[in-house]
Write an enzyme that holds these catalytic residues in place. Structure first.
Site, short mmCIF file in Angstrom:
data_model
loop_
_atom_site.label_atom_id
_atom_site.label_comp_id
_atom_site.label_asym_id
_atom_site.label_seq_id
_atom_site.Cartn_x
_atom_site.Cartn_y
_atom_site.Cartn_z
N ASP A 1 0.81 -1.23 0.00
CA ASP A 1 0.00 0.00 0.00
C ASP A 1 0.84 1.28 0.00
OD1 ASP A 1 0.72 -0.92 2.60
OD2 ASP A 1 -0.70 0.47 3.51
N GLU B 1 -0.59 -2.13 5.09
CA GLU B 1 0.32 -2.07 6.25
C GLU B 1 0.22 -0.73 6.96
OE1 GLU B 1 3.35 -1.09 8.82
OE2 GLU B 1 3.34 -0.14 6.85
NI NI Z 1 6.55 1.09 5.35
#
Ligand code: NI
Length: 403
Positions: free
Chosen positions: A92, A149
């Site tokens: 991401d 994440e």
């Molecule tokens: Ni990172």
């Protein structure tokens, strides 16, 4: 590739791996740049997942898509039975407007791969490609492309979806490109490497009124000021000084006019620590302080406290394996940093709660090329030479673990 690579004996297995990966380098850069131009936020990584799936399909690699929304898991079998090693890459981007003026700059206003996860995907793809062409290892490598994440966290839903099962992953490795370390170094640490990440939102309810008639009010700003001061004692006076922790109130909003006493104040903050023994401590202690201060002033409060990520704990044996590989891949004089720790959080921590493993930092900064801005900065970029070093490290870890 770079001059910091140590010499390896000609015709050795190590030199064959390096040559194979060296020929992949232009491809690694191309993949990374393509991904860099199309950043996607957590759980919306559809184009990224499709890109990964297309490559895996082209190489004939068995894989599953749509796990925990946009996650992808690839399975690569060696040419004989053996252990199962997991490799994790996050996918991401961040809600940041890129300020780099490069041909591969983000094509999406307000979105940017400002943490290097585009590079993580490229490294994992390179590893998948190399292993699919060189199956001379025992067992299975499972490559886990994980969404979100940066938040709200894709590791936990992927584990709940069963990515560590069938075949059961016995150990996990993962890396973060790291601009706090120069290109040609790696940070590898046994034990706690990244911090538990918790957050809280607190609303303090007082009683508003005229700024010149305070005795008829409960001033929520004064109460919140005392709460924030008192919170400083949590680390300074309640934590073993030989352990590390952070309590930061990063946001405070209250009031509408200079001559009005605010009836409500809102504050938000983050808590970081390494020692899992503190898992209940901070939420309890912070609430005690807020409750005590509010009670002494006649204010009330609402507290929303969340445990986001646990501390990231590296397993001793797997970390020894990664460290031994790192010492072969980078020039020892340039320095494998043995004791690299940060108060940053990482949801790789959830995988490492389930199976032993090692997460490590791959030095990616190159100040001479202007590639040394910190992660999450609008001008973040890294030296792409690190991509090949990452693939070589993963491949050599497979060679050592899958035997
Ligand atoms: Ni990172």
């Amino acid at each position: 590739m770079i001059s910091t690579f140590p010499q390896v004996a000609a015709n050795s297995q190590a030199s064959r791996i390096r040559l194979g990966i060296r020929s992949l380098q232009p491809q690694l850069v191309a993949w990374r740049r393509q991904l860099h131009q199309q950043p996607e936020l957590g759980f919306t990584e559809q184009m990224t997942a499709a890109f990964i799936s297309d490559q895996l399909t082209r190489w004939g690699i068995e894989h599953q898509t749509g796990i925990a929304e946009t996650g992808v898991v690839a399975i690569i079998d060696g040419n004989r039975p053996g252990p199962v090693l997991g490799i994790r890459a996050d996918m991401d981007a961040l809600p940041i407007q890129e300020q780099n003026d490069v041909p591969y700059r983000s094509q999406r206003p307000g979105l940017m791969h400002a943490c290097g996860h585009d590079g993580h995907v490229a490294v994992a793809l390179g590893t998948a490609h190399y292993l699919s062409q060189h199956r001379d290892f025992a067992g299975t490598v499972k490559i886990i492309f994980q969404p979100a994440e940066e938040g709200p966290g894709g590791a936990k839903p992927m584990i709940e979806a069963g990515v560590l099962k069938n075949p059961d992953v016995e150990a996990m490795i993962g890396l973060h490109l790291w601009n706090n370390l120069p290109l040609g170094t790696m940070g590898v640490r046994t034990g706690a490497m990244m911090a538990a990440t918790e957050l809280f939102h607190c609303t303090i309810q007082g009683k508003g009124g005229h700024g010149a008639i305070p005795h008829q009010t409960v001033d929520s700003i004064v109460v919140s000021a005392q709460v924030i001061n008192a919170l400083q004692t949590v680390v300074a006076r309640n934590i073993d000084p030989l352990k590390s922790a952070v309590v930061t109130v990063g946001k405070l909003t209250a009031g509408t006019a200079l001559n009005v006493i605010a009836d409500q104040a809102k504050m938000s903050g983050t808590v970081r620590y390494f020692d899992q023994g503190y898992q209940r401590f901070f939420c309890d202690r912070i609430e005690q302080i807020i409750a005590g201060v509010c009670q002494s002033h006649g204010a009330t409060y609402e507290l929303d406290y969340r445990h986001l990520y646990p501390p990231l704990i590296n397993d001793a044996a797997i970390t020894d394996l990664v460290r031994s590989v790192a010492l072969e891949v980078v020039e020892p004089s340039a320095g494998v940093v043995p004791d690299c720790q940060t108060m940053g959080g990482e949801d790789m921590a959830f995988f490492l709660q389930e199976v032993p493993g090692c997460y490590f930092f791959l030095g990616a900064a190159n100040a001479d090329k202007g590639l040394a801005y910190p992660h999450h900065h609008p001008r973040f970029d890294f030296d792409e030479t690190a991509l090949g070093i990452g693939v070589e490290t993963f491949v050599r870890c497979v060679e050592k673990f899958c035997r």
